[in-house]
Design an enzyme around this catalytic site. Structure first.
Site, PDB file in Angstrom:
ATOM      1  N   ARG A  15      57.013  61.717  48.019  1.00 27.86           N
ATOM      2  CA  ARG A  15      56.438  61.521  46.685  1.00 27.86           C
ATOM      3  C   ARG A  15      55.487  60.322  46.616  1.00 27.86           C
ATOM      4  NH1 ARG A  15      61.484  61.452  42.908  1.00 27.86           N
ATOM      5  NH2 ARG A  15      62.628  61.319  44.881  1.00 27.86           N
TER       6      ARG A  15
ATOM      7  N   ALA B  90      14.876  16.819  51.031  1.00 31.51           N
ATOM      8  CA  ALA B  90      15.071  18.104  50.370  1.00 31.51           C
ATOM      9  C   ALA B  90      14.177  19.146  51.029  1.00 31.51           C
ATOM     10  CB  ALA B  90      14.757  17.986  48.884  1.00 31.51           C
TER      11      ALA B  90
END
Ligand code: UD1
Ligand code: CA
Length: 478
Positions: A20, A431
């Site tokens: 099941r 950066a």
């Protein structure tokens, strides 16, 4: 163990097919909060101090046998080639081990994961103290459909258990049901098993018939009603799997709250049985805490966070994040929206912020990776800051390489650190750099082209555009 304590033998029945569940995975290997169904039942038997544990498995159960050995490799497994019934299963289990007549045999179902060690120990005590042939764990349920019914006698012993298919209309009205969990005196069980016949609707040897036989032989059979009928709940399908999960979740959560953990919304907090959480931790709604995870005192987890196999030290904060195989130091801060993958180690007071992924990397104490980064195969020293949008390019398409960043480093925003590469202690990078060469301690690494401005380009190449008009206005107003 006391001197006159009889031996205990535990038998788990797990040969059912579990059709099941509609699953490729054997039923007893489905999991509830960090442990398989069979793992939960085995864990409940750990405290019995059983002399032997035997699990009856069905054909094609290699994975189940592996799981059992992983729990404890001294457990015996017996393969039941064909479904001969619960009585048959217990009979073949008893044939594989030495069982002294005075032993207590505890029988459990492999698919009833909510049984507690306290109840099992109580059942054994009742069987022994009353010098009974058996003690049967029963429960009063609203809907007894599908269960064997417990038929009591006027002295409140059990006369017999009748299966639903074999029951009379009157017997079906009984709401006390058999859990399939029993403690038997070994001698009484062995002689009863020899007498059981497959005379029933399913042509199986029913273990439940042993009860009537033991009783007829003049021994007592004592019912023990479970305080909490949940304890006997069997998992046969996905609906019952979810029900059992909810019950286990509540049990774990209640225990944690009793021990000093704040759960803001217990129903949405799913914590595995394998997790350890210290007092004064607060867990906000929507968290899953899984595997071998520990959380130190004072930490704040959630909302909407998943931790799997993580170590979190005291006073850490983890908000809306996914962490798998990570260690997180004291006072460290993770999230919102961080993804820590295996081998991510955050030192004390380290910070990993929004949309940052960290894999197989150490971020030293007090260092920060606050925004939009990927840090993989890297070591970052203490008190360094990694600018927004920085990426360690660790993979050249063939192999993974290391990035090593020292202490007190400042990596500028939007850097790409092309590994293998090292940035020394106290160094800075500009950066927007692509850092391909090592940066020595204290240096400023600049890895980008010089900017040039081509004056008047928009006016010439985009004549008449809004941009050109704006530029024209700007030059006039000067
Ligand atoms: C059984 C009981 C019933 C009880 C119910 C509780 C019997 C005859 N009936 O019914 O009284 O109310 O459990 O849930 O015992 N198993 C084997 N080999 C077999 C048959 C079963 O290992 O040949 C195992 C199953 O995998 C399961 C357990 O035994 O773990 C119980 O078997 P199941 O078929 O679920 O029994 P029920 O009909 O539910
Ligand atoms: Ca069943």
């Amino acid at each position: 163990m006391a001197l006159n304590q009889p031996q205990t033998i535990a038998i788990l029945l797990a040969a059912g097919e579990g059709t099941r569940m509609k699953s490729d995975v054997p039923k007893v290997l489905h999991s509830i909060l960090g442990r398989t169904l069979i793992g939960h039942v085995l864990a409940a038997t750990d405290s019995l101090g059983a002399h032997e544990r035997v699990v009856v498995v069905g054909a094609k159960s290699d994975q189940v046998i592996e799981e059992i050995a992983a729990h404890d490799n001294s457990i015996t497994t017996v393969v039941q080639e064909r479904r001969g019934g619960t009585g048959h299963a217990v009979r073949i289990a008893l044939e594989t081990v030495e069982v002294p007549d005075g032993a207590v045999v505890v029988v459990l179902a492999g698919d009833a994961p909510l049984i507690t060690d306290a109840t099992l120990n109580h059942l054994v005590q009742v069987c022994q103290n009353a010098n009974a042939g058996a003690a049967v764990l029963t429960a009063d349920v609203d809907d007894p459909h599908g269960y064997g019914r417990v038929i009591r006698d006027p002295d409140n012993g059990i006369v017999k258990i009748v299966e639903e298919k074999d029951a009379t209309d009157e017997e079906r009205e009984v709401h006390e049901v058999n859990s399939s969990i029993y403690a038997f005196e070994a001698k009484a069980l062995k002689s009863a098993l020899a007498e059981i016949k497959p005379n029933n609707a399913h042509h199986e040897e029913y273990l439940t018939d042993a009860i009537e036989i033991i009783r007829a032989s003049g021994k007592k059979v004592i019912p023990v009603v479970a305080h909490d009928y949940f304890e006997i709940l069997g998992v046969n399908d996905r609906i019952q799997l979810a029900e059992a999960t909810a019950i286990m979740r509540d049990r774990i959560n209640l225990e944690l709250m009793a021990s000093g953990v704040t759960l803001i919304d217990p129903p949405t907090t799913l914590i595995d049985v394998t997790v350890t959480i210290e007092p004064d931790v607060t867990i906000k709604p929507g968290c899953q805490i899984e595997g071998i995870t520990t959380i130190g005192r004072g930490s704040l987890i959630g909302p909407d966070t998943r931790l799997f196999n993580c170590t979190v030290d005291a006073d850490a904060v983890i908000i809306k994040s996914e962490c798998d195989g990570a260690s997180i130091g004291r006072h460290a801060h993770v999230g919102p929206y961080s993804f820590l993958r295996p081998g991510a180690h955050l030192g004390d007071g380290a910070k990993v912020g929004s949309f940052v992924e960290v894999k197989n990397s150490t971020i030293g104490a007090g260092s920060k990776v606050p925004h939009l980064s990927y840090i993989g195969d890297a070591t970052i020293g203490i008190e360094s800051n990694i600018g927004a949008g920085t990426i360690t390019a660790n993979y050249d398409g063939v192999a993974k390489h290391q990035t090593v960043i020292g202490d007190h480093v400042r990596i500028g925003s939007d850097n790409i650190l092309i590994a293998p590469v090292e940035v020394g202690d106290g160094a800075y990078t500009a950066a927007g750099s692509a850092i391909t060469e090592n940066v020595p301690p204290g240096a400023m690494g600049v890895g980008r082209g010089q900017q040039r401005n081509i004056l008047g380009w928009v006016g010439r190449k985009r004549a008449g555009s809004d941009s050109a008009k704006a530029a024209d206005q700007a030059s006039k107003s000067k």
